[in-house]
Design a protein around this motif. Structure first.
Motif, PDB file in Angstrom:
ATOM      1  N   GLN A 120      38.946  72.645  22.974  1.00  0.00           N
ATOM      2  CA  GLN A 120      40.096  71.773  23.229  1.00  0.00           C
ATOM      3  C   GLN A 120      39.662  70.601  24.087  1.00  0.00           C
ATOM      4  O   GLN A 120      38.741  70.707  24.893  1.00  0.00           O
ATOM      5  CB  GLN A 120      41.201  72.568  23.933  1.00  0.00           C
ATOM      6  N   PRO A 318      49.638  79.389  21.215  1.00  0.00           N
ATOM      7  CA  PRO A 318      48.975  78.225  20.597  1.00  0.00           C
ATOM      8  C   PRO A 318      48.381  77.297  21.657  1.00  0.00           C
ATOM      9  O   PRO A 318      48.868  77.226  22.798  1.00  0.00           O
ATOM     10  CB  PRO A 318      50.119  77.526  19.843  1.00  0.00           C
ATOM     11  N   LYS A 319      47.332  76.586  21.279  1.00  0.00           N
ATOM     12  CA  LYS A 319      46.732  75.589  22.170  1.00  0.00           C
ATOM     13  C   LYS A 319      47.734  74.477  22.455  1.00  0.00           C
ATOM     14  O   LYS A 319      48.530  74.107  21.585  1.00  0.00           O
ATOM     15  CB  LYS A 319      45.485  74.984  21.533  1.00  0.00           C
ATOM     16  N   LYS A 322      46.685  70.086  20.063  1.00  0.00           N
ATOM     17  CA  LYS A 322      46.370  70.488  18.692  1.00  0.00           C
ATOM     18  C   LYS A 322      45.116  69.772  18.193  1.00  0.00           C
ATOM     19  O   LYS A 322      44.850  68.624  18.548  1.00  0.00           O
ATOM     20  CB  LYS A 322      47.543  70.165  17.762  1.00  0.00           C
ATOM     21  N   ASP A 323      44.356  70.449  17.336  1.00  0.00           N
ATOM     22  CA  ASP A 323      43.135  69.868  16.789  1.00  0.00           C
ATOM     23  C   ASP A 323      43.412  68.530  16.101  1.00  0.00           C
ATOM     24  O   ASP A 323      42.682  67.559  16.285  1.00  0.00           O
ATOM     25  CB  ASP A 323      42.496  70.818  15.776  1.00  0.00           C
TER      26      ASP A 323
END
Length: 346
Positions: A120, A318-319, A322-323
């Protein structure tokens, strides 16, 4: 409570000013075990009790207790080191800008996915008080439909570009600074319908990129992200125009100001705006009555980055970044810099 055990690669200003005060704040959830640097010195940044300092990076890679490695190193080393950390089966938090190219970012996310690891970008500016306050004002509905948002972070530091004698991506103002402000916009408004880039070198061709003005269009709404090294009087940090009013916040988040004065988050008033720092909301209500009022600033808190990492790695949530948000931002940085390189035939 189960703890997240982390290590740092890098022991400079970034690690000690923008990371450690906030990871250590969450002492019940996070254990900072090891800090690696090629040369260890405590002349500027004091040794922190309970942390192992090492000049052997294998003390991190070979330690099964360490779950997350934080990269606090120059941007040019991000891609190579992040890949190395992932290949040692460690999760990794990467300072911004995440990578130099979109292709590198995609490769790192794919590698992490293949290994069932987390990677991240460290987007602490999502938790700036001015940005959080802008979101609160927009969501209050008092401005009506939003037409235009201006995000500006100005400096008067002409000595910075004057000290750079040639252009480089790594030392560009766009990569070094828009990586903060663009992420705020992307995190809240998402991907733009179209983007216009104005990326300049105010000192002339083949000099440092020292100015940018990026317009992102969302239907009728325009969001502008602007910065310059040559603003003796800075523009407001945020200005939001709606069909029914305007909100202006002159001053930026105070966390960085306090950190630069070694005033740390263990103080109750750390990073908190004073009344004179509050933004002004001017609007017409549903009865067409005029109002002008100060808006108490939200409280910024960079430790929320580490809280999010704890929740993702320990609790399976969830991170927070986001990617696809990181990939889109790097795409924008790369596209903006290409405007310069195309002009100069590079």
């Amino acid at each position: 409570m189960k703890k997240l055990t982390i290590a740092y690669i890098g022991n400079g200003k970034s690690a000690n000013r923008y990371h450690l005060p906030f990871s250590l704040k969450l002492k019940d959830q996070i254990k900072v075990k090891t800090i690696y640097a090629r040369h260890i010195s405590h002349d500027v940044w004091k040794k922190i009790d309970g942390i192992k300092y090492t000049t052997d990076i294998n003390d991190i890679y070979n330690d099964p207790e360490i779950q997350l490695v934080v990269l606090s190193v120059p941007a040019g080393a991000h891609y190579k080191l992040a890949k190395e950390v992932l290949n040692h089966n460690k999760n990794v938090l990467v300072e911004k800008p995440f990578t130099e190219t979109e292709a590198q970012a995609r490769e790192l996310f794919q590698l992490a996915n293949d290994k069932h690891l987390l990677i991240q970008c460290y987007q602490n500016r999502r938790y700036d008080s001015d940005f959080l306050t802008v979101k609160k004002v927009i969501e209050s509905g008092k401005l009506g439909d939003i037409l235009e948002v201006e995000s500006t972070y100005d400096y008067f530091r002409p000595y910075v570009p004057e000290g750079e004698k040639q252009f480089s991506v790594g030392h560009s103002f766009l990569y070094g600074h828009a990586c903060h402000t663009l992420d705020q916009v992307i995190s809240y408004f998402g991907k733009a319908d179209k983007v216009h880039y104005d990326v300049r070198q105010l000192l002339g061709e083949n000099r440092m990129n020292d100015y940018f003005d990026i317009d992102m269009y969302y239907g009728i709404m325009k969001v502008s992200v602007k910065s310059s090294f040559f603003r003796l009087v800075p523009r407001p940090s945020f200005t939001v125009y709606g069909k029914k009013g305007v909100f202006a916040k002159q001053d930026v988040d105070r966390q960085e100001i306090d950190l630069k004065h070694f005033y740390m988050p263990d103080h109750d008033d750390f990073g908190i705006d004073r009344p004179e720092d509050y933004g002004t909301l001017t609007y017409l209500d549903d009865s067409n009555q005029y109002h002008q009022e100060k808006v108490v600033s939200e409280i910024g808190d960079y430790s929320r980055v580490y809280q999010g990492l704890y929740d993702a790695l320990i609790n399976g949530k969830p991170k927070t970044v986001k990617d696809e948000e990181t990939i889109y931002q790097i795409h924008m940085l790369e596209t903006g810099i290409n405007e310069i390189t195309k002009k100069e035939g590079k």
